[in-house]
Design a protein around this motif. Structure first.
Motif: not given
Length: 218
Positions: A85-91, A99-100
């Motif tokens: 979903d495009g959130l490869a980095d923990a930060a 909520g998302r």
């Protein structure tokens, strides 16, 4: 036991009782209002130089949360789907809208953890292993923080009665291959234990709705 030892033990007990008596009670009102049942554990932010710390520590989180009576989404699956979903980095995950994130999985709350320390420090005749973590739980509907905790743990190897040489050998072995996992599990247990700083019983424990009683400040 010597008189000095008895006095020291009594002083330690009195100090502990004093600390317990004066410690502020944790407010669980927001936690209770959120009524979380399913908790999303997101990838861990690693603030240390140890590149493997995040994955190792992430693996220690699901069991203690589940043992408190909450449904926990498989952390490796969560990590992979967030990457897709495009959130490869923990930060990036920690900066995203809670909520998302929760809506993606049907979760009620999201647990964020950052690693503040994950280190082994050589101190001449001993090696000190230190870990430190910051925990935050956010409501999946409002994004509001409903629970926080902070834990730090330290371990120093015992020379086993081998004197200075034994201590130096034990320190060298620990420095070469420090075992962080027992400290990480101990920190999680302390953070999530109840009564204490942790989660009250979730819906999959028999004491659900009973351990807090009428008062949400413990």
């Amino acid at each position: 036991m010597s008189r000095h030892a008895r006095i020291s033990a009594a002083a330690a007990i009195l100090a502990l009782l004093s600390a317990c008596a004066t410690a502020p009670r944790k407010d669980y009102s927001k936690f209770v209002a959120a009524q979380p049942r399913a908790i999303l554990i997101v990838p861990v932010v690693n603030k240390t130089v140890n590149v493997d710390a995040a994955d190792y520590f992430l693996s220690t989180l699901p069991i203690p949360v589940a043992e408190r009576g909450y449904y926990v989404f498989p952390v490796n699956l969560v990590k992979r789907l967030l990457e897709d979903d495009g959130l490869a980095d923990a930060a990036l995950v920690h900066g995203a809208d809670p909520g998302r994130l929760c809506a993606l999985f049907g979760a009620d709350a999201a647990l964020y953890v950052s690693i503040e320390k994950w280190e082994a420090k050589y101190l001449v005749v001993t090696t000190q292993v230190n870990v430190e973590f910051a925990y935050v739980l956010k409501d999946g509907k409002t994004g509001e923080t409903i629970w926080t905790d902070h834990e730090a743990m330290t371990y120093q190897p015992d020379s086993g009665g081998g004197g200075i040489i034994g201590a130096m050998v034990a320190a060298a072995v620990t420095k070469a291959s420090p075992n962080y996992m027992p400290l990480a599990r101990q920190a999680n247990w302390k953070a999530l234990s109840f009564p204490g700083p942790g989660f009250p019983a979730g819906p999959y424990r028999p004491e659900f709705g009973k351990d807090l009683g009428a008062d949400t400040r413990l």
